[in-house]
Scaffold this active site. Structure first.
Site, PDB file in Angstrom:
ATOM      1  N   TYR A  51       0.815  -1.220   0.000  1.00  0.00           N
ATOM      2  CA  TYR A  51       0.000   0.000   0.000  1.00  0.00           C
ATOM      3  C   TYR A  51       0.845   1.266   0.000  1.00  0.00           C
ATOM      4  CZ  TYR A  51      -3.411  -3.413   1.828  1.00  0.00           C
ATOM      5  OH  TYR A  51      -4.206  -4.509   2.061  1.00  0.00           O
ATOM      6  N   LYS A  76       1.537  -6.304   6.172  1.00  0.00           N
ATOM      7  CA  LYS A  76       1.654  -7.543   5.391  1.00  0.00           C
ATOM      8  C   LYS A  76       2.928  -7.577   4.557  1.00  0.00           C
ATOM      9  CE  LYS A  76      -3.269  -7.068   4.885  1.00  0.00           C
ATOM     10  NZ  LYS A  76      -3.234  -5.613   5.101  1.00  0.00           N
ATOM     11  N   HIS A 109       0.872 -11.726   2.578  1.00  0.00           N
ATOM     12  CA  HIS A 109      -0.190 -11.158   1.747  1.00  0.00           C
ATOM     13  C   HIS A 109      -0.797 -12.223   0.836  1.00  0.00           C
ATOM     14  CE1 HIS A 109      -1.405  -6.837   0.667  1.00  0.00           C
ATOM     15  NE2 HIS A 109      -2.401  -7.637   0.372  1.00  0.00           N
TER      16      HIS A 109
END
Length: 147
Positions: A51, A76, A109
């Site tokens: 992200y 993650k 992830h």
């Protein structure tokens, strides 16, 4: 309620309601979103290396004035960072970006690299957990039969 939790297999509790920052733009937008959520009583923030906003999440937590142990942080490991050494390096990078002493939950992830690398990755997760850098470990997106 915002304070409801669930017990994980390792005995730790996770808040059921949280803010996920996937696709939240870096910088002021992410910082403001996390800070607002914390001010509204949210106590779980979910981010990831992918992200690219871990720094903003960590800054918002610090700026909130809420004690670190009252905020549950999930991040993650991204797919390209599987394998023992790569996992350790990626985790340390995430922790540095967050500017935290530990994360509450560290997740794989997605387990794409094959069984051998998945096992090396999991061993690194266990070692980081035993060092107190991670409270709980797990898998994010996948079916149980792959693990």
């Amino acid at each position: 309620s915002k304070s409801s939790t669930a017990k994980l297999n390792d005995g730790h509790s996770i808040p059921l309601l949280g803010l996920g920052v996937y696709l939240t733009p870096q910088g002021d937008v992410c910082h403001h979103a996390v800070l607002s959520a914390l001010n509204e009583g949210y106590r779980h923030i979910d981010t990831a290396a992918l992200y690219r906003n871990e720094e903003d999440v960590g800054k918002a937590i610090r700026d909130s004035g809420i004690a670190r142990e009252q905020v549950y942080v999930t991040t993650k490991l991204w797919d390209s960072d599987h394998g023992y050494e790569a996992t350790i390096k990626a985790f340390d990078k995430s922790l540095k970006k967050l500017r935290l002493d530990y994360v509450d939950l560290y997740l794989i992830h997605s387990p794409n690299p094959g069984k051998k690398k998945r096992l090396e990755t999991w061993r690194a997760f266990e070692d980081l957990q035993s060092q107190g850098k991670i409270r709980s470990i797990g898998q994010s997106i996948e079916f149980v039969d792959v693990i």
